[in-house]
Each structure stands twice: as structure tokens, then as C-alpha cells.
Design an enzyme around this catalytic site. Sequence first.
Site, PDB file in Angstrom:
ATOM      1  N   ARG A 163       6.082   8.257   7.180  1.00 52.42           N
ATOM      2  CA  ARG A 163       4.777   7.670   7.477  1.00 52.42           C
ATOM      3  C   ARG A 163       4.915   6.250   7.990  1.00 52.42           C
ATOM      4  NH1 ARG A 163       3.728   8.439   1.250  1.00 52.42           N
ATOM      5  NH2 ARG A 163       4.949  10.195   1.871  1.00 52.42           N
TER       6      ARG A 163
ATOM      7  N   ASP B 211       1.583   3.563   4.075  1.00 53.77           N
ATOM      8  CA  ASP B 211       1.021   4.217   2.899  1.00 53.77           C
ATOM      9  C   ASP B 211       0.476   3.100   2.021  1.00 53.77           C
ATOM     10  OD1 ASP B 211       0.466   6.322   1.088  1.00 53.77           O
ATOM     11  OD2 ASP B 211       2.291   5.895  -0.025  1.00 53.77           O
TER      12      ASP B 211
END
Length: 167
Positions: free
Chosen positions: A98, A101
Site C-alpha cells: 500500500r 495506511d
Amino acid sequence: MLNKALECSTAYLLLGGNLGDREANLEQAITLLSAQVGEVISVSALYETAAWGKTDQPAFLNQAVALQTNLTALEVLTKALAIEQELGRVRKDKWGERLIDIDLILFGDEIIDIPDKLQVPHPHMQNRRFVMEPLAEIAPEVIHPVLGQSMLSISQSLNDPLPVKRL
């Protein structure tokens, strides 16, 4: 009519990411949190950690942030998720790669359990070195509202073998 001042709470968040310019992504997230959620009062150093859960991916940078807010915990979470999207987060795999986060770890001394939405304190924080080391840096004396232990004490007694390197 009396004006009642909005009550401020201290929210502790953990930021992380392992794609793109990791450090710049964390900086952007902090800037947006400051503008949309509340006044940033403390930021930890950067910590690099091997991926947890799904290990065949690049290392993460993590950073803890404390901020003063007059929002509710659910409003903080909603804004954090919107900031993740604004910065390009795409949710594919649990524990997957990702850009950013943002997790709400603690919200004052509140205990919140809204099934499938929000649990505060974060239910796994006390088992994860990549959460506890940056959090203990900025909030060593803060007491976990369920466990009754300080962040520093929890951090020092962790059994998590995953190495966390302060940068």
C-alpha cells in the site's frame, strides 16, 4: 445561552506504507491529518519494518502521530480513510502492499467497539512491535485503557520477533 467549548481528545494514529516514495507519503498524510483532523502535537521517528502478515513485499515505513481533535473517534477514522483514498490507496489484499495506511490506535482513554467498523484501542497493537515502538516513543506514559499498562511497558515486554529499525 452558554457556549460550551468542544471537548478535545488526543488521538494516536499509526501511519505506514511500502510503495512509492514512502517518506513523502507519510509526510503528505501528516499534512492532511493536520488540516482535516486536528493539531499534530507529536510525531515519532521513522521506523522500517519487514512486511507483517503477507511477507513477500517491500519493507514498510511506519510512524506514530498524536493529535488533538474535537472530532469523535468514528469521525477521525472516516477522515483517515478519506485521506488514504486521496493519497491513492487501493485496497486489494489484506496486509498487502500500500501507498499509505492510517490506523487509529488509541483515542484518549476510550474503549470503543463498533463491529466491522472501529475498535479502539486497536485490538492487536500490543502484539506488534512496528506499532508499539513508535507509539512508545511519543507516548511512553500513556496507559492502555484495557490492559492498564503504559505504552513503554508494553513495548518492552513484546514477544514479536519482527525486527523494527529506527531510522
